[in-house]
Design a protein around this motif. Structure first.
Motif, short mmCIF file in Angstrom:
data_model
loop_
_atom_site.label_atom_id
_atom_site.label_comp_id
_atom_site.label_asym_id
_atom_site.label_seq_id
_atom_site.Cartn_x
_atom_site.Cartn_y
_atom_site.Cartn_z
N ASP A 184 -14.82 -6.75 57.30
CA ASP A 184 -15.11 -5.23 57.84
C ASP A 184 -15.15 -4.38 58.18
OD1 ASP A 184 -17.44 -6.90 58.19
OD2 ASP A 184 -19.11 -5.09 57.97
N LEU A 185 -14.99 -5.19 59.74
CA LEU A 185 -14.65 -4.42 60.62
C LEU A 185 -13.09 -4.41 61.24
CD1 LEU A 185 -18.22 -5.33 62.55
CD2 LEU A 185 -17.81 -2.90 61.21
N VAL A 186 -12.39 -4.99 60.73
CA VAL A 186 -11.24 -5.51 61.64
C VAL A 186 -10.27 -3.85 60.83
CG1 VAL A 186 -9.46 -6.75 61.28
CG2 VAL A 186 -11.18 -7.67 60.99
N PRO A 187 -9.77 -3.22 62.34
CA PRO A 187 -8.91 -2.23 61.77
C PRO A 187 -7.34 -2.70 60.73
CG PRO A 187 -9.54 -2.42 63.81
CD PRO A 187 -9.59 -3.63 63.43
N LEU A 188 -7.62 -1.44 59.76
CA LEU A 188 -6.28 -1.93 59.17
C LEU A 188 -5.36 -0.75 58.76
CD1 LEU A 188 -8.80 -3.82 56.10
CD2 LEU A 188 -7.16 -4.78 57.54
N MET A 189 -4.46 -0.87 58.56
CA MET A 189 -3.20 0.37 58.01
C MET A 189 -2.71 -0.36 56.61
SD MET A 189 -1.15 2.62 59.93
CE MET A 189 -2.95 2.83 61.27
N CYS A 190 -2.49 0.70 56.14
CA CYS A 190 -1.58 0.29 55.25
C CYS A 190 -0.11 1.15 55.22
CB CYS A 190 -1.94 0.61 53.36
SG CYS A 190 -3.03 -0.75 53.02
N SER A 191 0.71 1.14 54.30
CA SER A 191 2.32 1.50 54.56
C SER A 191 3.58 1.33 53.43
CB SER A 191 2.90 1.45 55.96
OG SER A 191 3.82 2.34 56.33
N VAL A 192 4.02 1.90 53.41
CA VAL A 192 5.04 1.73 52.44
C VAL A 192 6.51 1.02 53.49
CG1 VAL A 192 6.51 3.05 50.51
CG2 VAL A 192 4.40 3.84 50.28
N GLU A 193 6.88 0.87 53.16
CA GLU A 193 8.25 -0.08 53.50
C GLU A 193 9.08 1.25 53.16
OE1 GLU A 193 9.73 -3.14 54.41
OE2 GLU A 193 7.38 -3.42 55.44
N ILE A 194 10.42 0.58 54.01
CA ILE A 194 11.19 1.50 54.00
C ILE A 194 12.02 0.88 52.38
CG2 ILE A 194 13.61 2.03 54.98
CD1 ILE A 194 11.87 1.81 57.22
N PRO A 195 12.87 2.10 51.47
CA PRO A 195 12.74 1.80 50.14
C PRO A 195 15.08 1.23 50.59
CG PRO A 195 12.92 4.58 50.41
CD PRO A 195 12.18 3.35 51.79
N VAL A 196 14.83 0.42 51.27
CA VAL A 196 16.34 -0.13 51.27
C VAL A 196 17.23 -0.36 50.17
CG1 VAL A 196 18.53 -1.74 52.71
CG2 VAL A 196 16.07 -0.72 53.87
N HIS A 197 18.12 -0.26 49.53
CA HIS A 197 19.15 -0.74 48.84
C HIS A 197 18.94 -1.72 48.75
CE1 HIS A 197 20.97 -0.64 45.00
NE2 HIS A 197 22.29 -0.70 45.90
N GLY A 198 18.33 -2.15 47.03
CA GLY A 198 18.70 -4.00 47.38
C GLY A 198 17.76 -4.76 48.40
N SER A 199 16.60 -3.70 48.86
CA SER A 199 15.96 -4.92 49.59
C SER A 199 14.81 -5.59 48.26
CB SER A 199 15.34 -4.56 50.14
OG SER A 199 14.15 -3.17 49.62
N LEU A 200 14.29 -6.58 48.65
CA LEU A 200 13.16 -7.38 48.04
C LEU A 200 12.47 -6.72 47.34
CD1 LEU A 200 12.83 -10.37 47.40
CD2 LEU A 200 11.13 -10.61 49.32
N ALA A 201 12.34 -7.04 45.82
CA ALA A 201 11.17 -6.00 44.90
C ALA A 201 9.84 -6.56 45.01
CB ALA A 201 11.85 -6.20 43.70
N LYS A 202 8.70 -5.50 44.21
CA LYS A 202 7.43 -5.95 44.27
C LYS A 202 7.29 -6.86 46.08
CE LYS A 202 7.32 -5.78 39.68
NZ LYS A 202 8.84 -5.87 39.16
N CYS A 203 7.30 -6.82 46.87
CA CYS A 203 6.82 -7.80 48.20
C CYS A 203 5.73 -6.70 48.39
CB CYS A 203 7.94 -7.77 48.97
SG CYS A 203 8.06 -9.12 50.38
N ILE A 204 4.88 -7.53 49.57
CA ILE A 204 3.59 -7.02 50.14
C ILE A 204 4.02 -8.11 51.73
CG2 ILE A 204 0.95 -7.28 50.58
CD1 ILE A 204 1.05 -7.42 47.39
#
Length: 124
Positions: free
Chosen positions: A69-89
């Motif tokens: 609960d105290l660990v700093p977290l940040m969420c972001s979106v991947e750059i949508p490069v054509h042909g990149s791997l889908a549904k990836c975290i």
């Protein structure tokens, strides 16, 4: 002590809240286990997802883990490069450690193993 980055990625089959949360938990747990770290060692966690995943924030899964609960977290979106791997975290976990850079175990699970086949379990 050094600050080191540990990379990881995992894919999901569908854009569902539960699947995103479960996959994020699985990936972070594997990174923590493989590198023998605990939340006290963690400086921060950066989480990205491909644009086809928007059912929930993956950081919610990390917040639900014991002692995170105290660990700093940040969420972001991947750059949508054509042909990149889908549904990836992807995760980038920064840790305080005595280990050398080469000792860090980067974790790629499920379909994400294609991103770094040199780090797949069979090649280690």
């Amino acid at each position: 002590m050094f600050v080191r980055g540990i990379r990881g990625a995992i894919t999901v089959d569908s854009n569902s809240e539960q699947e995103i949360l479960d996959a994020t938990t699985e990936l972070l747990s594997e990174i923590v286990n493989e590198n023998e770290v605990n939340p006290e060692h963690i400086c921060s966690v950066f989480v990205t997802m491909t644009t086809d995943l928007d059912a929930t924030f993956p950081a919610r899964a990390i917040r639900q883990m014991e002692d995170w609960d105290l660990v700093p977290l940040m969420c972001s979106v991947e750059i949508p490069v054509h042909g990149s791997l889908a549904k990836c975290i992807r995760l980038m976990v920064t840790v305080n450690t005595e280990k050398a850079q080469r000792q860090m175990v980067h974790v790629y699970l499920r379909g994400a193993q294609i991103l770094r086949p040199d780090l797949a379990p069979s090649s280690q």
